[in-house]
Design a protein around this motif. Structure first.
Motif, PDB file in Angstrom:
ATOM      1  N   ASP A  58      74.470  26.213 106.504  1.00  0.00           N
ATOM      2  CA  ASP A  58      75.791  25.888 105.825  1.00  0.00           C
ATOM      3  C   ASP A  58      75.965  26.586 104.538  1.00  0.00           C
ATOM      4  O   ASP A  58      75.018  27.219 103.729  1.00  0.00           O
ATOM      5  CB  ASP A  58      75.714  24.277 105.447  1.00  0.00           C
ATOM      6  N   PRO A  59      77.355  27.172 104.193  1.00  0.00           N
ATOM      7  CA  PRO A  59      77.392  27.932 103.055  1.00  0.00           C
ATOM      8  C   PRO A  59      76.890  27.283 101.582  1.00  0.00           C
ATOM      9  O   PRO A  59      76.702  27.704 100.822  1.00  0.00           O
ATOM     10  CB  PRO A  59      78.988  28.180 103.070  1.00  0.00           C
ATOM     11  N   LEU A  60      77.253  25.975 101.721  1.00  0.00           N
ATOM     12  CA  LEU A  60      76.566  25.067 100.565  1.00  0.00           C
ATOM     13  C   LEU A  60      75.327  25.288  99.788  1.00  0.00           C
ATOM     14  O   LEU A  60      75.222  25.074  98.750  1.00  0.00           O
ATOM     15  CB  LEU A  60      76.804  23.468 100.878  1.00  0.00           C
ATOM     16  N   LEU A  61      74.182  25.668 100.934  1.00  0.00           N
ATOM     17  CA  LEU A  61      72.959  25.874 100.475  1.00  0.00           C
ATOM     18  C   LEU A  61      72.702  27.618 100.252  1.00  0.00           C
ATOM     19  O   LEU A  61      71.738  27.737  99.651  1.00  0.00           O
ATOM     20  CB  LEU A  61      72.106  26.033 101.902  1.00  0.00           C
ATOM     21  N   ALA A  62      73.820  28.374 100.203  1.00  0.00           N
ATOM     22  CA  ALA A  62      73.791  29.816  99.849  1.00  0.00           C
ATOM     23  C   ALA A  62      72.956  29.729  98.097  1.00  0.00           C
ATOM     24  O   ALA A  62      73.816  29.231  97.526  1.00  0.00           O
ATOM     25  CB  ALA A  62      74.912  30.463  99.659  1.00  0.00           C
ATOM     26  N   GLY A  63      72.308  30.764  97.890  1.00  0.00           N
ATOM     27  CA  GLY A  63      71.793  30.617  96.656  1.00  0.00           C
ATOM     28  C   GLY A  63      70.552  29.552  96.139  1.00  0.00           C
ATOM     29  O   GLY A  63      70.223  29.573  95.151  1.00  0.00           O
ATOM     30  N   GLY A  64      70.519  28.686  96.977  1.00  0.00           N
ATOM     31  CA  GLY A  64      69.480  27.566  96.804  1.00  0.00           C
ATOM     32  C   GLY A  64      68.029  28.015  96.970  1.00  0.00           C
ATOM     33  O   GLY A  64      67.777  28.947  97.630  1.00  0.00           O
ATOM     34  N   ALA A  65      67.234  27.210  96.534  1.00  0.00           N
ATOM     35  CA  ALA A  65      65.910  27.361  96.954  1.00  0.00           C
ATOM     36  C   ALA A  65      65.387  27.146  98.276  1.00  0.00           C
ATOM     37  O   ALA A  65      66.370  26.511  99.042  1.00  0.00           O
ATOM     38  CB  ALA A  65      65.094  26.460  96.010  1.00  0.00           C
ATOM     39  N   ALA A  66      64.347  27.636  98.785  1.00  0.00           N
ATOM     40  CA  ALA A  66      63.850  27.469 100.024  1.00  0.00           C
ATOM     41  C   ALA A  66      63.650  25.956 100.486  1.00  0.00           C
ATOM     42  O   ALA A  66      63.314  25.409  99.589  1.00  0.00           O
ATOM     43  CB  ALA A  66      62.599  28.206 100.187  1.00  0.00           C
ATOM     44  N   PRO A  67      64.185  25.652 101.678  1.00  0.00           N
ATOM     45  CA  PRO A  67      64.240  24.149 102.038  1.00  0.00           C
ATOM     46  C   PRO A  67      62.759  23.716 102.162  1.00  0.00           C
ATOM     47  O   PRO A  67      61.733  24.414 102.577  1.00  0.00           O
ATOM     48  CB  PRO A  67      64.736  24.062 103.554  1.00  0.00           C
ATOM     49  N   VAL A  68      62.622  22.450 101.813  1.00  0.00           N
ATOM     50  CA  VAL A  68      61.457  21.784 101.567  1.00  0.00           C
ATOM     51  C   VAL A  68      61.212  20.894 103.039  1.00  0.00           C
ATOM     52  O   VAL A  68      62.354  20.220 103.526  1.00  0.00           O
ATOM     53  CB  VAL A  68      60.974  20.752 100.689  1.00  0.00           C
ATOM     54  N   PHE A  69      60.322  21.001 104.086  1.00  0.00           N
ATOM     55  CA  PHE A  69      60.237  20.232 105.118  1.00  0.00           C
ATOM     56  C   PHE A  69      59.799  18.708 104.912  1.00  0.00           C
ATOM     57  O   PHE A  69      58.830  18.426 104.302  1.00  0.00           O
ATOM     58  CB  PHE A  69      59.000  20.717 106.151  1.00  0.00           C
ATOM     59  N   LEU A  70      60.595  18.013 105.297  1.00  0.00           N
ATOM     60  CA  LEU A  70      60.415  16.290 104.934  1.00  0.00           C
ATOM     61  C   LEU A  70      59.726  15.792 106.276  1.00  0.00           C
ATOM     62  O   LEU A  70      59.089  14.719 106.044  1.00  0.00           O
ATOM     63  CB  LEU A  70      61.743  15.461 104.804  1.00  0.00           C
ATOM     64  N   GLY A  71      59.715  16.350 107.332  1.00  0.00           N
ATOM     65  CA  GLY A  71      59.104  15.713 108.700  1.00  0.00           C
ATOM     66  C   GLY A  71      60.064  15.607 109.799  1.00  0.00           C
ATOM     67  O   GLY A  71      61.061  16.493 110.002  1.00  0.00           O
ATOM     68  N   PHE A  72      60.008  14.469 110.570  1.00  0.00           N
ATOM     69  CA  PHE A  72      60.918  14.411 111.784  1.00  0.00           C
ATOM     70  C   PHE A  72      61.768  13.099 111.532  1.00  0.00           C
ATOM     71  O   PHE A  72      61.237  11.883 110.994  1.00  0.00           O
ATOM     72  CB  PHE A  72      60.313  14.389 112.900  1.00  0.00           C
ATOM     73  N   TRP A  73      62.896  13.040 112.038  1.00  0.00           N
ATOM     74  CA  TRP A  73      64.031  11.885 112.009  1.00  0.00           C
ATOM     75  C   TRP A  73      64.781  12.018 113.111  1.00  0.00           C
ATOM     76  O   TRP A  73      65.629  13.162 113.299  1.00  0.00           O
ATOM     77  CB  TRP A  73      64.554  11.604 110.598  1.00  0.00           C
ATOM     78  N   ASN A  74      64.890  10.972 113.700  1.00  0.00           N
ATOM     79  CA  ASN A  74      65.778  11.005 115.106  1.00  0.00           C
ATOM     80  C   ASN A  74      65.559  12.020 115.959  1.00  0.00           C
ATOM     81  O   ASN A  74      66.508  12.827 116.452  1.00  0.00           O
ATOM     82  CB  ASN A  74      67.293  10.917 114.606  1.00  0.00           C
ATOM     83  N   GLY A  75      64.153  12.514 116.085  1.00  0.00           N
ATOM     84  CA  GLY A  75      63.871  13.727 116.963  1.00  0.00           C
ATOM     85  C   GLY A  75      64.199  15.088 116.341  1.00  0.00           C
ATOM     86  O   GLY A  75      64.091  16.056 117.167  1.00  0.00           O
ATOM     87  N   GLN A  76      64.561  15.181 115.227  1.00  0.00           N
ATOM     88  CA  GLN A  76      64.856  16.501 114.642  1.00  0.00           C
ATOM     89  C   GLN A  76      64.004  16.725 113.211  1.00  0.00           C
ATOM     90  O   GLN A  76      63.748  15.934 112.805  1.00  0.00           O
ATOM     91  CB  GLN A  76      66.235  16.466 114.161  1.00  0.00           C
ATOM     92  N   GLY A  77      63.920  17.820 113.023  1.00  0.00           N
ATOM     93  CA  GLY A  77      63.114  18.226 111.628  1.00  0.00           C
ATOM     94  C   GLY A  77      64.141  18.218 110.636  1.00  0.00           C
ATOM     95  O   GLY A  77      65.404  18.409 110.673  1.00  0.00           O
ATOM     96  N   VAL A  78      63.665  17.591 109.537  1.00  0.00           N
ATOM     97  CA  VAL A  78      64.552  17.432 108.386  1.00  0.00           C
ATOM     98  C   VAL A  78      64.074  18.038 107.184  1.00  0.00           C
ATOM     99  O   VAL A  78      62.896  18.018 107.099  1.00  0.00           O
ATOM    100  CB  VAL A  78      64.837  15.927 108.166  1.00  0.00           C
TER     101      VAL A  78
END
Length: 180
Positions: A58-78
């Motif tokens: 998503d372009p909204l994330l451009a220029g942001g920090a590297a994502p932090v892994f929160l775990g799993f929710w509803n079968g997906q990585g979040v």
């Protein structure tokens, strides 16, 4: 007596993917297929029905920090990503009771960055836990950018749950890694 079900954030039993935090290839795959919660100045992106999740591209994330892994929710990585470097044309007026809300030009019109405390009761237990964990980890990174031992800049490790000082080798652990 078990009290976890009555304590906020205590009863979801979330899988935070501890064993995967050092596996860069698997984390990249999970990020590509998962969801990301953007945070701006400690405020999560909020949608009318809950949290305002986006995809990793998503372009909204451009220029942001590297994502932090929160775990799993509803079968997906979040994941969560700090986009606090973004400067809006006008910031919201803040009062003691409402920290205001901030729209983003790249987010859907009904999504805003808002105060978590004000919306916490409207979120499901899962989303409340994810938002609180995301905010805590993002704020921990913001306040631990430099090594307490030598003063050098630290870098994130273990999917955002640790920080490492390349100058002296000090490892900084978020308070959350031991419990989750």
């Amino acid at each position: 007596m078990r009290l976890a079900e009555t304590v906020t954030f205590g009863g979801t039993g979330r899988d935070r993917g501890h064993a995967l935090r050092g596996n860069a290839a698997e984390l990249a795959r999970l990020l590509a297929d998962g969801r990301v919660l953007p945070l701006w100045r400690g405020r999560p992106l909020l949608a009318p029905e809950g949290l305002g999740w986006v995809t990793s591209g998503d372009p909204l994330l451009a220029g942001g920090a590297a994502p932090v892994f929160l775990g799993f929710w509803n079968g997906q990585g979040v994941f969560a990503a700090d986009i606090s470097a973004w400067e809006p044309a006008q910031t919201p007026a803040e009062t003691a009771l409402d920290a205001g809300s901030q729209p983003h030009p790249l987010a859907p019109a009904d999504h805003v960055f808002g105060d978590l405390r004000a919306r916490m009761a409207a979120l499901s237990a899962d989303e409340a836990e994810l938002a609180a964990t995301a905010r805590a980890l993002i704020e921990w990174h913001r306040s631990h950018g430099f090594c307490a031992r030598c003063g050098a800049q630290t870098e994130p490790r273990q999917a955002g749950w640790h920080r490492h000082c390349p100058a002296c080798g000090t490892e900084l652990d978020s308070i959350y890694h031991k419990h989750f």
